[in-house]
Scaffold this motif. Structure first.
Motif, PDB file in Angstrom:
ATOM      1  N   ARG A 263      77.232  55.026  19.576  1.00 56.61           N
ATOM      2  CA  ARG A 263      77.436  56.235  19.183  1.00 56.61           C
ATOM      3  C   ARG A 263      78.849  56.548  18.272  1.00 56.61           C
ATOM      4  NH1 ARG A 263      78.515  58.558  24.077  1.00 56.61           N
ATOM      5  NH2 ARG A 263      76.370  58.773  24.539  1.00 56.61           N
ATOM      6  N   PHE A 264      79.870  55.799  18.712  1.00 61.41           N
ATOM      7  CA  PHE A 264      81.121  55.544  17.982  1.00 61.41           C
ATOM      8  C   PHE A 264      80.931  55.157  16.717  1.00 61.41           C
ATOM      9  CE2 PHE A 264      84.951  53.701  16.504  1.00 61.41           C
ATOM     10  CZ  PHE A 264      85.877  54.510  16.713  1.00 61.41           C
ATOM     11  N   LYS A 265      80.166  53.951  16.442  1.00 62.42           N
ATOM     12  CA  LYS A 265      80.014  53.224  15.315  1.00 62.42           C
ATOM     13  C   LYS A 265      79.216  53.836  14.250  1.00 62.42           C
ATOM     14  CE  LYS A 265      78.599  48.616  13.740  1.00 62.42           C
ATOM     15  NZ  LYS A 265      77.987  47.203  14.151  1.00 62.42           N
ATOM     16  N   ARG A 266      78.266  54.803  14.800  1.00 61.46           N
ATOM     17  CA  ARG A 266      77.186  55.533  13.875  1.00 61.46           C
ATOM     18  C   ARG A 266      78.256  56.657  13.016  1.00 61.46           C
ATOM     19  NH1 ARG A 266      73.451  55.552  18.266  1.00 61.46           N
ATOM     20  NH2 ARG A 266      74.394  57.575  18.940  1.00 61.46           N
ATOM     21  N   GLU A 267      79.098  57.027  13.855  1.00 60.13           N
ATOM     22  CA  GLU A 267      80.056  57.870  13.112  1.00 60.13           C
ATOM     23  C   GLU A 267      81.482  57.257  12.265  1.00 60.13           C
ATOM     24  OE1 GLU A 267      79.328  61.221  12.853  1.00 60.13           O
ATOM     25  OE2 GLU A 267      77.417  60.670  14.046  1.00 60.13           O
ATOM     26  N   TYR A 268      81.431  55.950  12.413  1.00 61.21           N
ATOM     27  CA  TYR A 268      82.640  55.271  11.944  1.00 61.21           C
ATOM     28  C   TYR A 268      82.549  54.989  10.450  1.00 61.21           C
ATOM     29  CZ  TYR A 268      86.149  51.687  11.986  1.00 61.21           C
ATOM     30  OH  TYR A 268      87.490  50.999  11.549  1.00 61.21           O
ATOM     31  N   LYS A 269      83.517  55.190   9.997  1.00 59.47           N
ATOM     32  CA  LYS A 269      83.577  55.121   8.367  1.00 59.47           C
ATOM     33  C   LYS A 269      84.376  53.825   8.072  1.00 59.47           C
ATOM     34  CE  LYS A 269      81.248  58.869   7.976  1.00 59.47           C
ATOM     35  NZ  LYS A 269      79.886  59.087   7.588  1.00 59.47           N
ATOM     36  N   PHE A 270      83.867  52.846   7.628  1.00 61.86           N
ATOM     37  CA  PHE A 270      84.667  51.634   7.092  1.00 61.86           C
ATOM     38  C   PHE A 270      84.534  51.307   5.645  1.00 61.86           C
ATOM     39  CE2 PHE A 270      84.596  46.956   6.359  1.00 61.86           C
ATOM     40  CZ  PHE A 270      85.981  46.542   6.769  1.00 61.86           C
ATOM     41  N   ASN A 271      85.866  51.356   5.041  1.00 64.71           N
ATOM     42  CA  ASN A 271      86.044  51.017   3.632  1.00 64.71           C
ATOM     43  C   ASN A 271      86.224  49.615   3.629  1.00 64.71           C
ATOM     44  OD1 ASN A 271      85.387  53.639   2.751  1.00 64.71           O
ATOM     45  ND2 ASN A 271      87.332  54.375   3.544  1.00 64.71           N
ATOM     46  N   GLN A 272      85.580  48.710   3.278  1.00 64.83           N
ATOM     47  CA  GLN A 272      85.941  47.191   2.976  1.00 64.83           C
ATOM     48  C   GLN A 272      86.903  46.965   1.655  1.00 64.83           C
ATOM     49  OE1 GLN A 272      82.859  44.350   1.695  1.00 64.83           O
ATOM     50  NE2 GLN A 272      83.514  42.888   3.100  1.00 64.83           N
ATOM     51  N   LYS A 273      87.902  46.172   2.103  1.00 67.09           N
ATOM     52  CA  LYS A 273      88.912  45.830   1.200  1.00 67.09           C
ATOM     53  C   LYS A 273      88.409  45.033   0.148  1.00 67.09           C
ATOM     54  CE  LYS A 273      92.870  46.621   4.471  1.00 67.09           C
ATOM     55  NZ  LYS A 273      93.143  47.868   3.833  1.00 67.09           N
ATOM     56  N   ILE A 274      88.760  45.208  -1.023  1.00 64.83           N
ATOM     57  CA  ILE A 274      88.175  44.461  -2.247  1.00 64.83           C
ATOM     58  C   ILE A 274      89.155  43.199  -2.261  1.00 64.83           C
ATOM     59  CG2 ILE A 274      87.677  44.145  -4.527  1.00 64.83           C
ATOM     60  CD1 ILE A 274      87.272  47.183  -4.451  1.00 64.83           C
ATOM     61  N   LEU A 275      88.454  41.944  -2.462  1.00 61.83           N
ATOM     62  CA  LEU A 275      89.100  40.711  -2.712  1.00 61.83           C
ATOM     63  C   LEU A 275      89.156  40.587  -4.244  1.00 61.83           C
ATOM     64  CD1 LEU A 275      87.891  38.393  -0.024  1.00 61.83           C
ATOM     65  CD2 LEU A 275      89.889  39.804   0.270  1.00 61.83           C
ATOM     66  N   GLU A 276      90.214  40.246  -4.848  1.00 64.70           N
ATOM     67  CA  GLU A 276      90.065  40.195  -6.306  1.00 64.70           C
ATOM     68  C   GLU A 276      90.736  38.599  -6.635  1.00 64.70           C
ATOM     69  OE1 GLU A 276      92.216  42.184 -10.273  1.00 64.70           O
ATOM     70  OE2 GLU A 276      93.038  42.801  -8.393  1.00 64.70           O
ATOM     71  N   LYS A 277      89.957  37.907  -7.339  1.00 67.12           N
ATOM     72  CA  LYS A 277      90.256  36.615  -7.704  1.00 67.12           C
ATOM     73  C   LYS A 277      90.854  36.605  -9.330  1.00 67.12           C
ATOM     74  CE  LYS A 277      88.650  31.895  -8.148  1.00 67.12           C
ATOM     75  NZ  LYS A 277      87.430  30.610  -7.726  1.00 67.12           N
ATOM     76  N   ILE A 278      92.099  36.008  -9.309  1.00 69.48           N
ATOM     77  CA  ILE A 278      92.830  35.771 -10.706  1.00 69.48           C
ATOM     78  C   ILE A 278      93.144  34.360 -10.763  1.00 69.48           C
ATOM     79  CG2 ILE A 278      94.623  36.728 -11.980  1.00 69.48           C
ATOM     80  CD1 ILE A 278      94.827  39.315 -10.336  1.00 69.48           C
ATOM     81  N   GLY A 279      92.688  33.863 -11.812  1.00 73.89           N
ATOM     82  CA  GLY A 279      92.614  32.189 -11.734  1.00 73.89           C
ATOM     83  C   GLY A 279      92.324  31.881 -10.492  1.00 73.89           C
ATOM     84  N   ASP A 280      93.097  30.758  -9.982  1.00 64.49           N
ATOM     85  CA  ASP A 280      92.715  30.248  -8.622  1.00 64.49           C
ATOM     86  C   ASP A 280      93.130  31.083  -7.559  1.00 64.49           C
ATOM     87  OD1 ASP A 280      91.639  28.043 -10.114  1.00 64.49           O
ATOM     88  OD2 ASP A 280      93.590  27.020 -10.168  1.00 64.49           O
ATOM     89  N   ASP A 281      93.722  32.014  -7.571  1.00 62.67           N
ATOM     90  CA  ASP A 281      94.250  33.009  -6.516  1.00 62.67           C
ATOM     91  C   ASP A 281      93.348  34.017  -6.070  1.00 62.67           C
ATOM     92  OD1 ASP A 281      96.663  31.112  -6.508  1.00 62.67           O
ATOM     93  OD2 ASP A 281      97.578  32.420  -7.954  1.00 62.67           O
TER      94      ASP A 281
END
Length: 213
Positions: free
Chosen positions: A24-42
């Motif tokens: 019930r909790f998960k149905r209402e849960y709002k999750f915003n995944q953090k973006i992983l950004e690749k710059i060169g080898d990092d």
């Protein structure tokens, strides 16, 4: 024996009740995944370095990066590989990863043998199976086939984690975690993994917030 049976029945009722509340909790849960950004080898997350080609960063002020081989306490103890014992559908699992690696085994007897291992051991032991779920999209739990991409699969995984948090140490770690959880080494495509980066991050963040309510 009656005392053991009563304890087991009480645990089943507790899991059933908590699973219902969690769904019930998960149905209402709002999750915003953090973006992983690749710059060169990092690789960066929200402007903070996560990986530099040589090592992964376990934690900063914004997030905790889950990984059993990372240095941080929370990074390791929130990993599916950490050895928390718990009971799931009548089977004693040495860690959460037991379940996910066990899905590679069509043979029930072999799957049960894998449950005796823990941590990185069960990842290595999976090479004993000749079955490759990626060919059909079907994984196996105790001899029963489950479509990896189905609601049935999502439901059994939710049940898995609710059983896992019956281990008081795992429950306490999640409740004490006060940062967002990421998993930079996770795969993104469901066809490549029995549990993707998004699925794990959603589950762990939702669980910790659920336990804090």
């Amino acid at each position: 024996m009656k005392g053991v049976e009563k304890k087991g029945n009480n645990m089943k009722r507790k899991v059933k009740k908590e699973l219902k509340e969690y769904k019930r909790f998960k149905r209402e849960y709002k999750f915003n995944q953090k973006i992983l950004e690749k710059i060169g080898d990092d690789i960066f997350c929200e402007g903070e370095l996560v990986e530099n080609g040589k090592e992964r960063i376990s934690e900063n002020e914004k997030w905790i990066n889950v990984g059993y081989n990372l240095r941080g306490d929370f990074s390791q103890t929130l990993s599916n590989l950490f050895p928390y014992e718990f009971i799931f559908r009548g089977k004693k699992l040495k860690c959460i990863e037991n379940f996910f690696q066990g899905l590679n085994f069509k043979n029930k007897k072999e799957q049960n043998l894998l449950f005796k291992y823990f941590g990185t051991q069960n990842i290595r032991v999976k090479c004993a199976t000749t079955y490759n779920w990626k060919d059909s999209g079907i994984v196996y739990w105790q001899g029963k086939g489950i479509n990896r991409f189905s609601k049935e699969y999502d439901d059994i995984v939710d049940e898995l984690y609710i059983c896992a948090i019956q281990n008081p140490l795992y429950r306490s770690i999640l409740k004490k975690c006060d940062k967002d959880i990421i998993h930079s080494m996770g795969k993104d495509n469901k066809r490549d993994s029995t549990y993707t980066r998004l699925e794990l991050e959603t589950q762990l963040n939702c669980l910790k917030d659920f336990l804090k309510q």
